[in-house]
Design an enzyme around this catalytic site. Sequence first.
Site, mmCIF file in Angstrom:
data_model
loop_
_atom_site.group_PDB
_atom_site.id
_atom_site.type_symbol
_atom_site.label_atom_id
_atom_site.label_comp_id
_atom_site.label_asym_id
_atom_site.label_seq_id
_atom_site.Cartn_x
_atom_site.Cartn_y
_atom_site.Cartn_z
ATOM 1 N N HIS A 128 -3.506 3.848 29.873
ATOM 2 C CA HIS A 128 -4.280 4.013 31.023
ATOM 3 C C HIS A 128 -5.620 4.775 31.215
ATOM 4 O O HIS A 128 -5.840 4.935 32.423
ATOM 5 C CB HIS A 128 -3.407 4.021 32.062
ATOM 6 C CG HIS A 128 -2.554 2.648 32.447
ATOM 7 N ND1 HIS A 128 -1.611 2.344 31.429
ATOM 8 C CD2 HIS A 128 -2.270 2.200 33.666
ATOM 9 C CE1 HIS A 128 -1.035 1.327 32.008
ATOM 10 N NE2 HIS A 128 -1.427 1.302 33.469
ATOM 11 N N GLY A 176 -5.848 -1.626 27.635
ATOM 12 C CA GLY A 176 -4.584 -2.510 28.054
ATOM 13 C C GLY A 176 -4.661 -2.750 29.340
ATOM 14 O O GLY A 176 -4.387 -4.116 29.745
ATOM 15 N N HIS A 177 -4.893 -1.958 30.251
ATOM 16 C CA HIS A 177 -5.135 -2.199 31.542
ATOM 17 C C HIS A 177 -6.411 -2.201 32.155
ATOM 18 O O HIS A 177 -7.124 -1.061 32.167
ATOM 19 C CB HIS A 177 -4.243 -1.095 32.434
ATOM 20 C CG HIS A 177 -3.912 -1.968 33.966
ATOM 21 N ND1 HIS A 177 -4.760 -2.247 34.800
ATOM 22 C CD2 HIS A 177 -2.693 -1.954 34.773
ATOM 23 C CE1 HIS A 177 -4.262 -2.834 35.804
ATOM 24 N NE2 HIS A 177 -3.061 -2.539 35.895
ATOM 25 N N HIS A 270 0.139 -9.742 32.297
ATOM 26 C CA HIS A 270 0.297 -9.017 33.423
ATOM 27 C C HIS A 270 -0.893 -9.416 34.547
ATOM 28 O O HIS A 270 -2.177 -9.506 34.173
ATOM 29 C CB HIS A 270 0.069 -7.590 32.812
ATOM 30 C CG HIS A 270 0.381 -6.595 34.055
ATOM 31 N ND1 HIS A 270 -0.803 -6.223 34.949
ATOM 32 C CD2 HIS A 270 1.294 -5.768 34.295
ATOM 33 C CE1 HIS A 270 -0.438 -5.294 35.829
ATOM 34 N NE2 HIS A 270 0.976 -4.991 35.393
ATOM 35 N N GLU A 322 5.721 -8.332 34.718
ATOM 36 C CA GLU A 322 4.712 -8.277 35.998
ATOM 37 C C GLU A 322 3.746 -9.344 35.959
ATOM 38 O O GLU A 322 2.589 -9.058 36.408
ATOM 39 C CB GLU A 322 4.251 -6.831 36.122
ATOM 40 C CG GLU A 322 5.253 -5.684 36.178
ATOM 41 C CD GLU A 322 4.739 -4.458 36.565
ATOM 42 O OE1 GLU A 322 4.892 -3.662 37.404
ATOM 43 O OE2 GLU A 322 3.724 -3.856 35.470
ATOM 44 N N GLU A 338 3.323 -9.529 42.659
ATOM 45 C CA GLU A 338 3.066 -8.239 43.210
ATOM 46 C C GLU A 338 1.758 -8.029 44.280
ATOM 47 O O GLU A 338 0.894 -8.664 44.194
ATOM 48 C CB GLU A 338 2.388 -7.204 41.816
ATOM 49 C CG GLU A 338 2.518 -5.639 42.155
ATOM 50 C CD GLU A 338 2.019 -4.878 40.716
ATOM 51 O OE1 GLU A 338 2.419 -5.575 39.628
ATOM 52 O OE2 GLU A 338 1.545 -3.923 40.976
ATOM 53 N N CYS A 340 -0.440 -5.772 44.150
ATOM 54 C CA CYS A 340 -1.756 -5.453 43.558
ATOM 55 C C CYS A 340 -2.279 -6.589 43.263
ATOM 56 O O CYS A 340 -3.563 -6.794 43.009
ATOM 57 C CB CYS A 340 -1.449 -4.658 42.527
ATOM 58 S SG CYS A 340 -1.259 -2.801 42.987
ATOM 59 N N CYS A 406 1.202 2.023 42.930
ATOM 60 C CA CYS A 406 -0.046 1.219 42.700
ATOM 61 C C CYS A 406 -0.502 0.675 43.867
ATOM 62 O O CYS A 406 -1.766 0.412 44.294
ATOM 63 C CB CYS A 406 -0.106 0.518 41.316
ATOM 64 S SG CYS A 406 1.487 -0.802 41.338
ATOM 65 N N CYS A 407 0.633 -0.066 44.511
ATOM 66 C CA CYS A 407 0.383 -1.177 45.607
ATOM 67 C C CYS A 407 -0.250 -0.418 46.896
ATOM 68 O O CYS A 407 -1.120 -0.939 47.348
ATOM 69 C CB CYS A 407 1.657 -2.049 45.879
ATOM 70 S SG CYS A 407 2.098 -2.841 44.486
#
Length: 637
Positions: A128, A176-177, A270, A322, A338, A340, A406-407
Amino acid sequence: MPSQYTVGVDEVTVDDPFWSPWIERNREVTIEYQYEQLEESGTLENFRRAIEGKSGGFQGMWFQDSDAYKWLEAASYELAKADDPDLRERVDEVIDLVARAQEDSGYLNTYFQLVEPDNRWTNLNIMHELYCAGHLIEAAVAHHEATGETALLDVAVAFADHIDDTFGDEVDGVPGHEGIELALVRLYRVTDEERYLDLAQYFVDLRGHDDRLQWELEHSAAIGGASWDDGALIPAEGGGSLLLDDEGEYVGAYAQAQAPVREQEAVEGHSVRAMYLYAGVADLLAERDDAELRAALDRLWANMTEKRMYVTGGIGSAHRHEGFTEDYDLPNESAYAETCAAVGSVFWTQRLFELDPDPAYADLVERTLYNGFLAGVGMDGEEFFYVNPLASDGDHHRSGWFTCACCPPNAARLFASLGQYCYSTAGGELYVTQYVGSHLSTAVDGTAVELDQESALPWDGEVTLDIEADGTVPVSLRIPEWAADATVTVDGEEVDHDGSGFVRLERDWGGERVELTLEQTAEFVAAHPAVEADAGRLAVERGPLVYCAEAVDNERPLHHYAVDETGEVEASHDAGRLDGVTVLDVDATVPDPDGWDGELYRPVDETERENTDLELVPYYAWDNRDPGAMAVWYRRA
Ligand code: FUB
Ligand code: ZN
């Protein structure tokens, strides 16, 4: 030249009976609370330790820095709307920490600075660094736009330059994210530096190429299945991670690397990652035409909305990764959806609208805002859902904060910038995309426009717009997909329209009053027959809201009820319930309790059903009272 149609956050002042309490709570409760959490969770301490050149002692998830950046972004949107010395002081304090933690090279990531200084950029999939950089850049742009200051922008530029120098040369690979792609386009828009756009393009174009997958596999496996323990990253024995399937095979789809983006057919993996990537691609397309990429986004959005999305606009069916699973696989109780991901879907879909002002995009933004997103936030502003199921046996509740937080800050930045989603100036027109009471002060193709909107949504369909402009401006009003009927008048004179899409009014505006009446009727909705979880069931919507049944409003266990879709639906506004909601009572039957003593099974023809009502409240408001079961899909009588 940078091109963007998004209406600036400072150009819209939301003043709406429904949304303003949420936005005020977000400002007064959530943003304050999240600041405290930045301290409590060790997020700010990580920056302090990095400033002091310490080693180890990192607290939280390895992408914890992003919580501070998302908080800064949300707080900056608030500062753009109104100065607030206390908030400004906190923002400056956090920016100071961030700036001082940055290395001379421009590198900034407190996890790697404290824990793995020699392993930078060695595990792009899991670690990340680019995701955190993306959130830093987004915060910096928001802060710069809000204050005109460059304290955070300078940090973001230095880090973006460092990334630009490093990638494509020393290191090749994609995050990756995702998240950096859209951030780099935002950075380009404020700096006019084409190299940021090139870098965004590099990350988009490289994703999904085979040699990269292999590279990523090797590096991801090194810490596959990593867990977090007392400030240290513990690699799982023998690897194994979200990126590996049961056979230990790399699953590129988890990170949208199943194919180059331009060849992708379905939304995979994801869901937050997917949304951020596609939002970034849409941003890139706003700057650089690319028919192949554009077609890919159309295919992907169609796949998501036609086959992989909950009726609430929520996305991501599975907890395991997720994310998305297969077409029509939309379980209710085990839904991930989620918060997010709902936020990300709003980001992506709004950007698609900016590329092509199709009302379907604005319809989805509305559906997601009122349902899939809003349910993620408790009515106290202090508790949040990470996961948003569409059925519960009563044991799913909001929490104050999460280890992986995160949310909450994602919700905070969306609330704080909600005005941006209500209007668009795409293609030199003014689009009123959301009916949210607000004042807009903007320019459309160089012509100044002032617009006052009052809206009775979501409870009633009355909307009033008073418009003034310095010249002729086309104003297009969305007729929402849910409006059973719509009338539009300008200074009392009815305007002809075909009842769908946009009603376009072009004139030299001199304070005319436009009135819209959007007829709201409760509607029974069925899911595609391939959705096993909803077979033989229906859901109820009214206006933009999806409804749900909660145990607290109904006498019998929810599984007793079967809804009669031929029956009446009574809508009544209850000012005392859940801060004021329109409650729906639908005709239903329940089993007659008589005759069951000592019996577990009986012939069906010996059982009776009784008529009753099932009482429904808006889905967004669930789990704000006594805990209990909840359902969005009910058996059909
Ligand atoms: O990995 C960063 C964030 O944490 C993701 O967007 C969420 O899904 C959660 O995994
Ligand atoms: Zn989240």
